[in-house]
Write a protein that holds these residues in place. Structure first.
Motif, mmCIF file in Angstrom:
data_model
loop_
_atom_site.group_PDB
_atom_site.id
_atom_site.type_symbol
_atom_site.label_atom_id
_atom_site.label_comp_id
_atom_site.label_asym_id
_atom_site.label_seq_id
_atom_site.Cartn_x
_atom_site.Cartn_y
_atom_site.Cartn_z
ATOM 1 N N ASP A 60 -8.008 14.432 31.996
ATOM 2 C CA ASP A 60 -8.235 13.330 31.641
ATOM 3 C C ASP A 60 -7.952 12.890 30.055
ATOM 4 O OD1 ASP A 60 -9.242 11.046 30.949
ATOM 5 O OD2 ASP A 60 -11.524 11.604 30.817
ATOM 6 N N VAL A 61 -7.784 14.019 29.394
ATOM 7 C CA VAL A 61 -7.076 13.671 27.468
ATOM 8 C C VAL A 61 -5.533 13.799 28.298
ATOM 9 C CG1 VAL A 61 -6.625 15.453 26.136
ATOM 10 C CG2 VAL A 61 -9.458 15.516 26.702
ATOM 11 N N ALA A 62 -5.072 14.838 28.738
ATOM 12 C CA ALA A 62 -3.570 14.225 28.797
ATOM 13 C C ALA A 62 -3.075 13.171 29.073
ATOM 14 C CB ALA A 62 -3.474 15.860 29.807
ATOM 15 N N THR A 63 -4.032 12.527 29.947
ATOM 16 C CA THR A 63 -4.091 11.013 30.749
ATOM 17 C C THR A 63 -3.780 10.462 29.797
ATOM 18 O OG1 THR A 63 -4.338 11.648 33.197
ATOM 19 C CG2 THR A 63 -4.367 9.277 32.319
ATOM 20 N N ARG A 64 -5.026 10.061 28.828
ATOM 21 C CA ARG A 64 -5.142 9.334 27.819
ATOM 22 C C ARG A 64 -4.252 9.154 26.953
ATOM 23 N NH1 ARG A 64 -11.665 9.142 26.568
ATOM 24 N NH2 ARG A 64 -12.317 9.254 28.721
ATOM 25 N N ARG A 65 -3.933 10.120 26.848
ATOM 26 C CA ARG A 65 -2.923 10.559 25.645
ATOM 27 C C ARG A 65 -1.618 10.345 25.991
ATOM 28 N NH1 ARG A 65 -2.579 15.987 24.701
ATOM 29 N NH2 ARG A 65 -4.073 15.810 22.970
ATOM 30 N N GLU A 93 -0.584 8.175 28.767
ATOM 31 C CA GLU A 93 -0.864 6.107 28.512
ATOM 32 C C GLU A 93 -0.847 5.573 26.825
ATOM 33 O OE1 GLU A 93 -3.473 2.954 30.222
ATOM 34 O OE2 GLU A 93 -4.386 5.136 30.489
ATOM 35 N N LEU A 94 -1.341 6.535 25.999
ATOM 36 C CA LEU A 94 -1.018 5.556 24.717
ATOM 37 C C LEU A 94 0.234 5.980 24.311
ATOM 38 C CD1 LEU A 94 -2.158 5.015 22.130
ATOM 39 C CD2 LEU A 94 -2.526 7.391 21.284
ATOM 40 N N TYR A 95 1.252 6.803 24.077
ATOM 41 C CA TYR A 95 2.303 7.339 23.792
ATOM 42 C C TYR A 95 3.914 6.413 25.000
ATOM 43 C CZ TYR A 95 2.252 10.575 20.248
ATOM 44 O OH TYR A 95 1.749 11.165 19.188
ATOM 45 N N GLY A 96 2.892 5.185 26.150
ATOM 46 C CA GLY A 96 3.952 4.950 26.898
ATOM 47 C C GLY A 96 3.350 3.735 26.154
ATOM 48 N N LEU A 97 2.155 3.264 25.829
ATOM 49 C CA LEU A 97 2.557 1.752 25.390
ATOM 50 C C LEU A 97 2.603 1.453 23.822
ATOM 51 C CD1 LEU A 97 -1.596 1.658 26.505
ATOM 52 C CD2 LEU A 97 0.465 0.391 26.938
ATOM 53 N N VAL A 98 2.897 3.323 23.377
ATOM 54 C CA VAL A 98 3.420 3.488 21.836
ATOM 55 C C VAL A 98 4.618 2.437 22.389
ATOM 56 C CG1 VAL A 98 3.915 4.643 20.134
ATOM 57 C CG2 VAL A 98 1.478 4.683 20.518
ATOM 58 N N PHE A 99 5.946 3.057 22.827
ATOM 59 C CA PHE A 99 6.845 3.117 23.147
ATOM 60 C C PHE A 99 7.010 1.706 23.450
ATOM 61 C CE2 PHE A 99 10.596 3.582 25.178
ATOM 62 C CZ PHE A 99 11.719 3.711 24.361
ATOM 63 N N LEU A 100 6.108 0.640 24.411
ATOM 64 C CA LEU A 100 5.877 -0.216 24.880
ATOM 65 C C LEU A 100 6.761 -1.371 23.225
ATOM 66 C CD1 LEU A 100 4.650 -0.457 28.313
ATOM 67 C CD2 LEU A 100 7.026 -0.867 27.022
ATOM 68 N N MET A 141 -4.467 7.608 18.826
ATOM 69 C CA MET A 141 -4.485 9.174 18.416
ATOM 70 C C MET A 141 -6.444 9.329 17.704
ATOM 71 S SD MET A 141 -2.541 10.676 19.921
ATOM 72 C CE MET A 141 -2.921 12.363 18.486
ATOM 73 N N SER A 142 -6.503 8.599 16.468
ATOM 74 C CA SER A 142 -7.983 8.912 15.906
ATOM 75 C C SER A 142 -9.188 8.718 17.454
ATOM 76 C CB SER A 142 -8.221 7.601 14.545
ATOM 77 O OG SER A 142 -7.824 7.044 15.366
ATOM 78 N N LEU A 143 -8.859 7.702 18.182
ATOM 79 C CA LEU A 143 -9.359 7.452 19.146
ATOM 80 C C LEU A 143 -9.762 8.626 19.793
ATOM 81 C CD1 LEU A 143 -8.808 4.487 19.469
ATOM 82 C CD2 LEU A 143 -11.570 4.129 18.934
ATOM 83 N N LEU A 144 -8.459 8.862 20.220
ATOM 84 C CA LEU A 144 -9.058 9.739 21.427
ATOM 85 C C LEU A 144 -9.281 11.433 20.485
ATOM 86 C CD1 LEU A 144 -4.700 9.885 22.951
ATOM 87 C CD2 LEU A 144 -6.734 9.563 23.856
#
Length: 441
Positions: A403-408, A410-417, A435-438
């Motif tokens: 779950d942690v890896a999936t959230r991370r 997804e975050l980096y995919g959105l950051v790139f967009l 990252m602070s939320l994660l």
């Protein structure tokens, strides 16, 4: 010889590539002879790719000499979109040779044929001496043939004026072609620029307008149309100011004409089966050439905008229907497995953002801003919705490492967009917040 059996294109490419050069050339000439009995154009196209590299000595025939001044404008397919645009399908050359040969006075034809039999095909000066006999006569034949109304768009007579113009300055056209490196060139070096200026100065006043054919040849060969304008602006070239300015106007008109042709080809080829990347390459190439021309393109913009939005619609549909990757993630680290699981979703969105950025950049260079504001806003809404859902999930503690890896991921995919849409500063703000939320979860 009754002919060769049908050969699969892939098999022909593979088997011919393994032949020694002398055997390969024998095979090529066999197919050339076979052309008299059946259409072997696809096979010859496959073989020509290697023939260009080998550059074997070839007999200088009447048709080959005739076509030398406009060799750069021949193409296997007239639909090929390249700067300078192909003027004539190569398959028409033989018919063109027959037309010119049949129209020449008998005594002139005998002189030309006798000289061709006597010269060394590898001697450019000897070939030029015969060409100077043939090319002016051939130009007159083509101009007279052009007076008959051409048929459809594929009728080669539509190109006869341009071909005749190249023949009328055939010695300059062949000299410029020989003075350039083989294939496409990144820039026009000093020696090529000096040669062009010398040839342009040598044109008689009544033929100076024919310099546009020399410019079109350069445009056909150079990678970036703007290089042509850079060459003409070089004060080291020995050109008078009036002629320099006239050449710059010709170059801009030629760039705009070929770019407009490419744009019309994009609009005409509205084929859903055509790869999106192909359509994007064609359209962006046309926009770049228009921008480099420095010409007024106001009249062309609505058609280009229509083509761009149709292309975006196809990209969006393709992104929405992109299937999930068929990848077995068992045994992979959680981070890798999570990234692969999200790859299809983000790949589609990234493709859409990338196409949008390239198109937007092309139109901005033409002075058109805001053309894709609605498309950009719609993509931002998609990204914002995913961010809100991710942040909402991040208020709940993660269940496990996956779950942690999936959230991370997804975050980096959105950051790139976000970086693609709004730049690195906004992307960094998002990354720090995410990252602070994660970490808190």
């Amino acid at each position: 010889m009754t002919g060769l059996p049908h050969v699969d294109p892939g098999e022909l490419r593979e088997r011919s590539g393994k032949l020694p050069p002398e055997r390969f050339i024998e095979l090529y000439r066999l197919y050339e002879k076979l052309r008299e009995k059946r259409d072997v154009t696809p096979e010859l196209e496959i073989l020509r790719a290697r023939l260009v590299q080998l550059r074997p000595s070839r007999p200088l025939t009447f048709t080959r000499l005739l076509c030398q001044p406009f060799e750069a404008f021949l193409a296997n397919h007239v639909a090929d979109d390249q700067p300078g645009g192909p003027a004539l399908a190569r398959r028409h050359c033989r018919a063109l040779g027959r037309l010119v040969a049949a129209s020449l006075p008998a005594d002139r034809r005998r002189v030309i044929d006798d000289r061709l039999r006597q010269i060394d095909p590898e001697d450019p000066a000897a070939a030029l001496s015969v060409g100077k006999l043939l090319w002016p006569l051939a130009a007159t034949v083509l101009r007279n043939a052009r007076l008959a109304a051409p048929g459809g768009a594929a009728d080669p007579r539509r190109q006869f004026d341009m071909l005749a113009g190249c023949l009328e300055i055939g010695d300059a056209m062949t000299a410029l072609a020989r003075g350039l490196p083989n294939g496409r060139i990144a820039a026009i070096d000093r020696s090529a620029g000096t040669l062009f200026a010398q040839l342009a100065r040598g044109l008689p006043d009544q033929r100076f307008g024919h310099a546009r054919y020399l410019l079109a040849l350069l445009l056909r060969r150079v990678e970036q149309p703007a290089r042509l304008l850079e060459m003409l602006a070089d004060r080291r070239l020995d050109l008078s100011s009036p002629r320099r300015q006239a050449l710059i106007r010709m170059a801009r008109a030629e760039i705009q004409r070929t770019a407009s042709d490419a744009g019309r080809a994009v609009l005409a080829a509205d084929d859903p089966a055509r790869p999106v990347a192909d359509g994007l390459h064609r359209l962006c190439g046309a926009l770049d050439a228009l921008s480099a021309s420095g010409a007024d393109v106001t009249g062309d913009l609505p058609a280009y905008a229509e083509s761009a939005h149709r292309l975006l619609t196809r990209v969006q549909a393709q992104a929405a229907s992109m299937p999930a990757p068929d990848i077995d993630v068992r045994g992979l680290p959680a981070e890798h497995a999570a990234g692969l699981a999200l790859s299809s979703t983000y790949l589609g969105l990234e493709q859409e953002a990338g196409v949008l950025a390239r198109l937007d950049d092309g139109f901005v260079r033409l002075g058109v801003d805001g053309l894709f504001d609605d498309d950009r806003a719609r993509l931002r809404r998609t990204v914002s919705g995913r961010l809100e859902r991710l942040f909402a999930r991040s208020t709940v503690p993660a269940r496990d490492r996956v779950d942690v890896a999936t959230r991370r991921a997804e975050l980096y995919g959105l950051v790139f967009l976000v970086e693609m849409l709004d730049g690195p500063a906004e992307a960094e703000k998002l990354r720090q917040r995410g990252m602070s939320l994660l970490k808190a979860a």
